[in-house]
Enzyme design. Structure first.
Site, mmCIF file in Angstrom:
data_model
loop_
_atom_site.group_PDB
_atom_site.id
_atom_site.type_symbol
_atom_site.label_atom_id
_atom_site.label_comp_id
_atom_site.label_asym_id
_atom_site.label_seq_id
_atom_site.Cartn_x
_atom_site.Cartn_y
_atom_site.Cartn_z
ATOM 1 N N GLU A 1 -9.162 1.177 -2.989
ATOM 2 C CA GLU A 1 -9.482 1.474 -1.585
ATOM 3 C C GLU A 1 -10.613 2.504 -1.568
ATOM 4 O OE1 GLU A 1 -6.907 2.488 2.428
ATOM 5 O OE2 GLU A 1 -6.608 3.765 0.674
ATOM 6 N N HIS B 1 -13.492 1.371 3.625
ATOM 7 C CA HIS B 1 -12.495 2.277 4.189
ATOM 8 C C HIS B 1 -12.997 2.628 5.583
ATOM 9 C CE1 HIS B 1 -9.827 5.916 4.464
ATOM 10 N NE2 HIS B 1 -8.984 4.971 4.061
ATOM 11 N N HIS C 1 0.828 -1.205 0.000
ATOM 12 C CA HIS C 1 0.000 0.000 0.000
ATOM 13 C C HIS C 1 0.865 1.259 0.000
ATOM 14 C CE1 HIS C 1 -4.163 1.468 0.609
ATOM 15 N NE2 HIS C 1 -3.565 2.531 1.123
ATOM 16 N N ASP D 1 0.213 5.479 -1.075
ATOM 17 C CA ASP D 1 -0.819 6.457 -1.460
ATOM 18 C C ASP D 1 -0.277 7.604 -2.300
ATOM 19 O OD1 ASP D 1 -3.621 6.018 -0.424
ATOM 20 O OD2 ASP D 1 -2.502 5.563 1.400
ATOM 21 N N HIS E 1 -9.019 -2.114 7.289
ATOM 22 C CA HIS E 1 -10.109 -1.150 7.495
ATOM 23 C C HIS E 1 -11.444 -1.771 7.911
ATOM 24 C CE1 HIS E 1 -8.310 2.705 6.476
ATOM 25 N NE2 HIS E 1 -7.709 2.140 5.432
ATOM 26 N N ASP F 1 1.972 1.951 3.788
ATOM 27 C CA ASP F 1 1.070 3.108 3.870
ATOM 28 C C ASP F 1 1.820 4.431 3.661
ATOM 29 O OD1 ASP F 1 -1.475 4.133 3.960
ATOM 30 O OD2 ASP F 1 -1.811 3.727 6.083
ATOM 31 N N HIS G 1 -2.488 -3.185 4.608
ATOM 32 C CA HIS G 1 -1.751 -2.256 5.487
ATOM 33 C C HIS G 1 -2.377 -2.255 6.880
ATOM 34 C CE1 HIS G 1 -4.998 -0.012 3.613
ATOM 35 N NE2 HIS G 1 -4.738 1.112 4.251
#
Length: 802
Positions: free
Chosen positions: A560, A587, A454, A456, A629, A720, A650
């Site tokens: 996600e 999420h 993961h 972003d 999540h 992450d 993650h």
């Protein structure tokens, strides 16, 4: 006419009338016929009950008994395992001076006392220094010392019967003097607490064999009992334990260990091994027994399999087994491995249920008699009774002598994180030096693609540059201070494959979430194509391997999260066609079909039926299911439904940081059974439960903890980066992955273990998901349609359904 019909013979000829002369033979003939009928019925029943070897008895009972007693007078009967010391602890707290604890008494709950040992002609007894698995990582050394002490105190108290033995010569000398030799067998390896120093001290107090595991894995060896095998056999440190046992002259006992551990120990050891209380897997397919291929390896090693008497290892039930069946196991091992490699390891007073005919230690002569009846000669019986074990002991003693100039192994394995919190020296002394660990990390990262679950960065491109990647400041060739990621850093970090997060904010739910998802997927592909000297799109595990070998970084898309499909299986399928290879089910908001971890209100108590259909459709199309999540109940519901392994792209360990985004131990165990992977998150708040105080060591703690609970096959990396504000000291950006891998090497992870954490675990999960897809290729797509409540926020931005 009727009468005439009844007296007609063959073909209507008149039947002769019975004369008085013939009638006198009729009654004897009827009696003989009845006897024959009884024999036909009864003999098969008797044979069936007697067992397979009854028809192979070649020596009479009296002759066999005489031979058995002759053998037992000339050779010490060596029993490999008796748990009387544990019974002393369980019933009398090791207070052997209690009147009721006297071994002169025939206690009904024990198999063992002095009178029975004498009747059984026992010449040498390995007493089990049993240490329960519940003591691992706590006070196992204390248990081991207390039980060794009680063995010695029993021996000294009854010194007219027993004498301590430490060598094969001691056993023979003590036997000839009319006493029973007492020896200590340490059960099991967790009692040395992963310390070679403790192993050496155990030898010094008299331990002459150590069972590498009991019914729990150790940090360096797999047991046969747990479903999860942490190491696929022995770790490098485990192999060092075996070699140090060789150097000391301590027998390596392979009862209780996994088949892989057996095979690897047999490859490493220089001395004969024993199985102090195990039987033949071919006759009873219990994991505690020894399969035929290992029997052959044991014969090549010169080892000895000492047959266990526990009903459940002899027969398929605890309720019944017979002395004949124990003889069957001995004869099978003799057939497969040879008569030189079989012995006796009763397990008396360690099991609830023993065979009929072997009710206690007094019955050994009956077993030897039965083997004699089956045709074993005097020499063979002497080998089984004790000479084989004495030979193995002498073999171990010779190896000790051969290695006398070799220095003790000084390897040290750092204590692993554990829930007990009982260790005071966590990581103080590493298995490797820093240069060694860095070299191993480099070797692993050169051979295996590091797969990060993961990152972003795509969202940062949207937030800062509106996805306009041609802006000069948006260049990934620049090490921007507000980003964790750039091309130079990725290369320094040895990243081999990156799941880029196609992040869709919860604020878009019921509005334009699909648009967000498509825009971010487009951005990921454009970044990949723009920097095509560095990146290449990947859609399969084979793609990742190929791209890595080509010197590029594989780019993959992770969606996600689940609200981005707007509760439509059709949209889910199209996301797969666009290249999405995992979807996070939620999420930080609930969807209409799954509960998130974050909101206090959980409207569905996990997954709805439609949510379960989504999981099944993801299996069908080959998309990874990501449980980061989601709520704990959603995790469990998903794991109950899915046919493919799951991932947590993650997330970290709840036991080390009690945040709802992390994974609790009971779920870690479920994930291990599912063959899934938890990819550890680097966000400070999920690692140390504070935003400002996390370090690289904390991340390593989470990895090691998940390894301990779920196994090495269940852990990976999911940083992450660029999705969180605060990352640990020592892991400031994507260039720092090698430092984390070096730390894991420093803590004792082997090359194979490191490769699994780095990427092999995730690649395996991806391949297994692809296999499930292929297995379901003839299954039609699910066509379930979820209708949302009318005139609500959920439908305000939706056209009326057809």
């Amino acid at each position: 006419a009727r009468k005439n019909d009844l007296t007609m013979g063959e073909k209507g000829e008149p039947e002769a009338t019975t004369s008085p002369a013939r009638r006198k033979w009729l009654i004897p003939l009827l009696i003989l016929g009845l006897i024959a009928l009884i024999l036909v019925i009864v003999i098969p029943i008797v044979v069936t009950q007697q067992g397979p070897h009854d028809n192979r008895y070649v020596v009479g009972e009296a002759e066999a008994r005489a031979l058995a007693l002759k053998v037992l007078k000339e050779v010490p009967l060596v029993d490999g395992h008796n748990d009387l010391p544990w019974q002393m602890r369980a019933h009398f707290y090791n207070k052997i001076e209690y009147a009721n604890a006297s071994l002169d008494l025939p206690l009904s709950f024990l198999h063992t006392n002095i009178k029975r040992l004498r009747e059984g002609h026992v010449g040498a007894q390995f007493w089990a220094d049993y240490v329960p698995c519940a003591s691992q990582f706590k006070d196992s050394i204390r248990f081991a010392l207390q039980q060794a002490d009680v063995i010695k105190r029993i021996t000294y108290k009854y010194n007219s019967t027993f004498e301590m033995a430490y060598t094969a010569n001691d056993i023979e000398r003590i036997f000839k003097s009319g006493k029973i030799a007492s020896l200590i067998g340490l059960e099991s390896g967790h009692a040395i607490e992963s310390s070679l120093a403790v192993l050496r001290m155990m030898y010094d107090i008299g331990v002459r064999y150590m069972t590498l595991t009991h019914s729990c894995n150790t940090p360096w060896a797999d047991s046969t009992t747990p479903e999860i095998k942490d190491h696929n056999g022995l770790t490098e440190f485990g192999k060092t334990v075996v070699l140090e046992m060789n150097r000391l002259g301590m027998l390596v006992d392979l009862s209780h260990v996994s088949f892989d551990t057996m095979k690897q120990a047999l490859q490493v050891t220089k001395a004969p091994v024993i199985y102090s209380h195990s039987s033949a897997y071919a006759l009873r397919d219990h994991e505690r027994n020894v399969p035929d291929d290992v029997l052959k390896l044991t014969a090549a090693n010169g080892g000895v399999v000492m047959v266990n008497f526990y009903n459940l290892y002899i027969n398929k039930t605890r309720d019944y087994a017979s002395i004949e069946q124990v003889a069957d196991h001995i004869m099978h091992i003799r057939k497969v491995a040879g008569v030189d490699y079989v012995g006796l390891g009763s397990d008396y007073d360690g099991v609830c249920c023993v065979p009929k005919g072997l009710e206690d230690v007094s019955k050994f002569p009956d077993l030897i008699t039965m083997l004699a009846r089956m045709g074993l000669n005097e020499e063979e019986l002497k080998k089984i009774v004790g000479n084989n074990v004495l030979r193995a002991m002498r073999g171990a003693e010779k190896i000790k002598e051969d290695m006398k100039n070799q220095k003790p192994y000084d390897n040290w394995i750092g204590t692993t994180p554990n829930a007990s919190g009982c260790a005071t020296d966590l990581y103080n002394t590493p298995l490797m030096t820093v240069p060694q660990s860095k070299a191993l990390a480099e070797k692993v990262l050169t051979a295996t693609p590091l797969v990060d679950g993961h990152n972003d960065l795509p969202w940062q491109m949207r937030a800062s540059y509106f996805n306009k990647i041609e802006y000069a400041n948006a260049s990934l060739n620049l090490p921007q201070s507000d980003l964790h990621t750039s091309i130079d850093r990725l290369k320094q970090g040895r990243v081999g494959a990156q799941f880029w997060a196609d992040y869709v904010p919860c604020a878009s739910q019921y509005k334009d979430s699909i648009r967000f998802a498509l825009q971010q997927a487009d951005l990921i592909k454009r970044i990949t194509y723009k920097y095509n000297n560095t990146f290449e799109m990947a859609y399969t595990a084979a793609d990742i391997d190929r791209i890595f070998k080509g010197g590029k970084i594989a780019s993959l898309i992770g969606l996600e999260s689940g609200h981005a499909i707007e509760s439509s299986l059709a949209v889910l399928r199209m996301m797969y066609d666009l290249g999405v290879r995992y979807m996070t089910l939620t999420h930080s908001c609930n969807t209409p079909w799954a509960d998130s971890a974050t909101p206090a209100v959980k409207p569905h108590n996990g997954l709805t039926e439609f949510g379960k259909t989504i999981v099944r459709e993801m299996n069908r199309i080959g998309m990874l299911i990501d449980l980061s999540h989601v709520s704990v109940k959603t995790m469990k519901d998903t794991l109950a439904v899915t046919k493919a392994p799951v991932i947590y792209s993650h997330s970290s360990a709840f036991s080390l940081c009690k945040h709802e985004r992390n994974v609790p131990d009971d779920v870690l165990n479920l994930v291990a059974r599912n063959r899934g992977v938890i990819m550890v998150n680097f966000y400070n708040l999920y690692i140390s439960c504070g935003r400002d105080n996390a370090t690289l060591d904390h991340v390593a703690d989470h990895i090691m903890y998940i390894k301990r609970v779920a196994g090495i096959n269940a852990v990976g990396l999911g940083s992450d980066y660029d999705g969180v504000c605060c990352v640990p000291k020592g892991l400031e950006d994507v260039s720092k992955f090698p430092d984390l891998i070096a730390e894991l090497a420093r803590r004792g992870l082997s090359e194979s273990d490191l490769k699994k954490v780095v990427g092999d675990n995730l690649l395996r999960v991806l391949r297994e998901t692809e296999k499930v897809r292929d297995d379901l290729k003839n299954e039609k797509p699910f066509d379930v349609w979820l209708t949302l409540p009318a005139n609500t926020t959920a439908t305000a931005c939706r056209s009326p359904e057809d």
